[in-house]
Enzyme design. Structure first.
Site, PDB file in Angstrom:
ATOM      1  N   SER A 180      39.837  27.212  32.944  1.00  0.00           N
ATOM      2  CA  SER A 180      38.625  26.492  33.357  1.00  0.00           C
ATOM      3  C   SER A 180      37.669  27.402  34.128  1.00  0.00           C
ATOM      4  O   SER A 180      38.108  28.326  34.817  1.00  0.00           O
ATOM      5  CB  SER A 180      39.048  25.324  34.259  1.00  0.00           C
ATOM      6  OG  SER A 180      37.955  24.821  34.979  1.00  0.00           O
ATOM      7  N   TYR A 187      31.328  25.595  32.139  1.00  0.00           N
ATOM      8  CA  TYR A 187      30.407  24.571  32.609  1.00  0.00           C
ATOM      9  C   TYR A 187      29.086  25.292  32.808  1.00  0.00           C
ATOM     10  O   TYR A 187      29.067  26.392  33.377  1.00  0.00           O
ATOM     11  CB  TYR A 187      30.848  24.022  33.967  1.00  0.00           C
ATOM     12  CG  TYR A 187      31.972  23.019  33.925  1.00  0.00           C
ATOM     13  CD1 TYR A 187      31.868  21.852  33.170  1.00  0.00           C
ATOM     14  CD2 TYR A 187      33.125  23.215  34.696  1.00  0.00           C
ATOM     15  CE1 TYR A 187      32.899  20.924  33.178  1.00  0.00           C
ATOM     16  CE2 TYR A 187      34.149  22.277  34.698  1.00  0.00           C
ATOM     17  CZ  TYR A 187      34.026  21.140  33.938  1.00  0.00           C
ATOM     18  OH  TYR A 187      35.038  20.207  33.937  1.00  0.00           O
ATOM     19  N   HIS A 217      37.556  13.741  28.737  1.00  0.00           N
ATOM     20  CA  HIS A 217      37.961  14.422  29.967  1.00  0.00           C
ATOM     21  C   HIS A 217      39.191  13.736  30.584  1.00  0.00           C
ATOM     22  O   HIS A 217      39.325  13.631  31.802  1.00  0.00           O
ATOM     23  CB  HIS A 217      36.789  14.418  30.966  1.00  0.00           C
ATOM     24  CG  HIS A 217      36.670  15.663  31.804  1.00  0.00           C
ATOM     25  ND1 HIS A 217      35.733  16.629  31.578  1.00  0.00           N
ATOM     26  CD2 HIS A 217      37.363  16.094  32.882  1.00  0.00           C
ATOM     27  CE1 HIS A 217      35.846  17.584  32.486  1.00  0.00           C
ATOM     28  NE2 HIS A 217      36.834  17.285  33.286  1.00  0.00           N
ATOM     29  N   GLY A 244      45.503  11.812  26.522  1.00  0.00           N
ATOM     30  CA  GLY A 244      46.513  10.761  26.386  1.00  0.00           C
ATOM     31  C   GLY A 244      47.774  11.183  25.663  1.00  0.00           C
ATOM     32  O   GLY A 244      48.696  10.378  25.521  1.00  0.00           O
TER      33      GLY A 244
HETATM   34  C1  LIG Z   1      43.406  17.876  37.259  1.00  0.00           C
HETATM   35  C2  LIG Z   1      42.529  18.041  36.064  1.00  0.00           C
HETATM   36  C3  LIG Z   1      41.516  18.992  36.085  1.00  0.00           C
HETATM   37  C4  LIG Z   1      40.685  19.151  34.975  1.00  0.00           C
HETATM   38  N1  LIG Z   1      39.727  20.139  34.991  1.00  0.00           N
HETATM   39  C5  LIG Z   1      38.958  20.344  33.901  1.00  0.00           C
HETATM   40  C6  LIG Z   1      38.015  21.398  33.872  1.00  0.00           C
HETATM   41  O1  LIG Z   1      37.870  22.149  34.823  1.00  0.00           O
HETATM   42  N2  LIG Z   1      37.274  21.547  32.740  1.00  0.00           N
HETATM   43  C7  LIG Z   1      37.397  20.717  31.649  1.00  0.00           C
HETATM   44  O2  LIG Z   1      36.691  20.889  30.653  1.00  0.00           O
HETATM   45  N3  LIG Z   1      38.307  19.721  31.665  1.00  0.00           N
HETATM   46  C8  LIG Z   1      39.083  19.524  32.737  1.00  0.00           C
HETATM   47  N4  LIG Z   1      40.017  18.526  32.727  1.00  0.00           N
HETATM   48  C9  LIG Z   1      40.218  17.723  31.506  1.00  0.00           C
HETATM   49  C10 LIG Z   1      41.239  18.377  30.578  1.00  0.00           C
HETATM   50  O3  LIG Z   1      40.735  19.559  30.013  1.00  0.00           O
HETATM   51  C11 LIG Z   1      41.607  17.452  29.408  1.00  0.00           C
HETATM   52  O4  LIG Z   1      40.436  17.061  28.757  1.00  0.00           O
HETATM   53  C12 LIG Z   1      42.372  16.205  29.857  1.00  0.00           C
HETATM   54  O5  LIG Z   1      43.265  16.486  30.893  1.00  0.00           O
HETATM   55  C13 LIG Z   1      43.139  15.644  28.657  1.00  0.00           C
HETATM   56  O6  LIG Z   1      43.760  14.454  28.995  1.00  0.00           O
HETATM   57  P1  LIG Z   1      45.290  14.343  29.447  1.00  0.00           P
HETATM   58  O7  LIG Z   1      45.333  14.771  30.854  1.00  0.00           O
HETATM   59  O8  LIG Z   1      45.576  12.904  29.240  1.00  0.00           O
HETATM   60  O9  LIG Z   1      46.090  15.239  28.546  1.00  0.00           O
HETATM   61  C14 LIG Z   1      40.860  18.339  33.826  1.00  0.00           C
HETATM   62  C15 LIG Z   1      41.880  17.388  33.808  1.00  0.00           C
HETATM   63  C16 LIG Z   1      42.710  17.243  34.903  1.00  0.00           C
HETATM   64  C17 LIG Z   1      43.819  16.221  34.836  1.00  0.00           C
END
Ligand SMILES: Cc1cc2nc3c(=O)[nH]c(=O)nc-3n(C[C@H](O)[C@H](O)[C@H](O)COP(=O)(O)O)c2cc1C
Length: 383
Positions: free
Chosen positions: A109, A132, A279, A312
């Protein structure tokens, strides 16, 4: 409870909850508003069953595939997640090393706690950097150049975080970065002395790619919501995606596509892949589950662009269903973060190992040798 007693994602989640202070656990675990989308992302997979075939000689099951031009051992990508150092002192060093060990695609990230350069030197396996776009546009192009120098194999642009989602668990727990020991949060940190000890005795937490930005915010502790709302550009449009694709000049994914219209725009601007993603339910509550919207997106752009179903996924059966409906790969966020919080690199490896074993076993039970045999005849919508 120990790692060896964790048999599925739900077990890793329980262990993570016991290991890290509650503001950090809820930062991983929570979603936006009433968390409808967060819950539905996983339950959406229940709407389909898998159709097995017997007597198919499944002695050799091959789980390898190609994602964004790279051969990988599994169709499961580690999605980009920020600030991993908060969940375990080894942070992205642990998650990336586990991904490399399993031959899986790793994503870093913009908000990571280990830098682009350090990850570039740390692993030689496929790695994608997630951008981002900040108000300071120069920063985006600087990050892209740094990724080229560090030999990242792909880039992804997240388009669903124009403002921060309303994550009420973080408001209640007072989640800030770096963590602040306030009278109200003190108890939750005091109850996790091992985490506190490791946090204080290992390298200091930072948003390693953005130290100059954080410095210029003028605040020592800042909530994730404050950071996003003050630094990210609300002006973002498709032209910016096109410019970033051009500046990178290699495999490029657009993450956060949730409509047929945006999927078609992604094809038009020359993206190599889309990540159908809300997300992980952390942004717009009541956006559909990626799995529910997958078939219409596959109908519209399947074959023209790679499609990654993100959100999910808690079981390999979920991956099989998404691939059967036309996804090229799936990605996971929370599952590997629970593993990280539960046990560092060993915890992430344990999670990836469970997914791998389950995928292989379920392929055998379905009578399949190769992922390319998955198609719409292998699933059936529940009546
Ligand atoms: C703690 C956390 C931090 C995240 N940070 C980012 C991020 O910095 N950039 C981004 O594009 N998505 C971020 N996401 C989203 C993840 O890339 C992803 O889309 C998401 O976790 C998928 O869903 P899941 O947790 O059910 O597998 C984050 C998700 C979590 C849980």
């Amino acid at each position: 409870m120990q790692l060896k007693n964790c048999h599925n994602v739900s077990d890793f989640r329980k262990l993570a909850k016991r290991k890290i202070p509650s503001p950090l656990f809820h930062y991983i675990d929570g979603g936006a508003d009433d968390e409808h989308t967060l819950a539905h992302n996983s339950t959406a997979f229940d709407g389909y069953d898998l159709i097995p075939n017997g007597l198919a000689d499944v002695t050799n099951v091959d789980l390898t595939t190609s994602i964004l031009g790279q051969k990988v051992s599994s169709p499961i990508i580690l999605a980009p997640t920020g600030m991993s150092r908060l969940f375990h002192h080894d942070g992205e060093n642990a998650t990336s090393k586990a991904a490399e060990k399993f031959g899986q695609y790793f994503s870093l990230s913009t908000l990571s706690s280990v830098s682009i350069e350090d990850i570039g030197a740390h692993i030689s396996s496929p790695k994608m950097f997630q951008i981002y776009i900040h108000k300071d546009r120069g920063l985006t192009y600087e990050l892209i150049e740094r990724c080229k120098a560090a030999k990242f194999t792909a880039l992804c642009l997240t388009i669903d975080t124009i403002v921060a989602g309303n994550r009420e668990r973080d408001l209640r727990t007072g989640m800030v970065m770096p963590p602040r020991f306030t009278p109200s949060s003190l108890l939750s940190f005091a109850m996790r002395p091992k985490w506190v000890m490791n946090y204080l005795t290992h390298s200091a937490f930072s948003l390693a790619n953005l130290e100059s930005q954080i410095g210029s915010s003028g605040k020592e502790n800042i909530s994730v919501i404050e950071y996003i709302n003050s630094q990210f550009d609300t002006n973002l449009c498709w032209e910016d995606a096109e410019k970033a694709i051009e500046a990178w000049g290699g495999p490029f994914a657009i993450k956060g596509v949730m409509s047929v219209e945006d999927a078609k725009r992604a094809v038009d601007v020359g993206a190599s892949a889309i990540m159908i993603s809300n997300h992980g339910g952390r942004q717009l509550d009541f956006s559909p589950a990626p799995f529910d919207i997958l078939p219409e997106i596959v109908d519209a752009v399947g074959g023209k662009i790679e499609i990654i179903c993100d959100g999910g996924v808690r079981r390999s059966s979920h991956v099989l269903k998404a691939l059967a409906l036309g996804a090229n790969a799936c990605s996971i966020g929370r599952p590997y973060l629970y593993g990280l919080a539960a046990g560092g690199q060993a915890g992430v490896e344990a999670v990836l190992g469970k997914f791998h074993d389950e995928l292989k076993r379920n392929m055998m039970l379905m009578g399949l040798n190769r992922l390319s045999q998955l198609n719409a005849t292998k699933v059936r919508k529940r009546c």
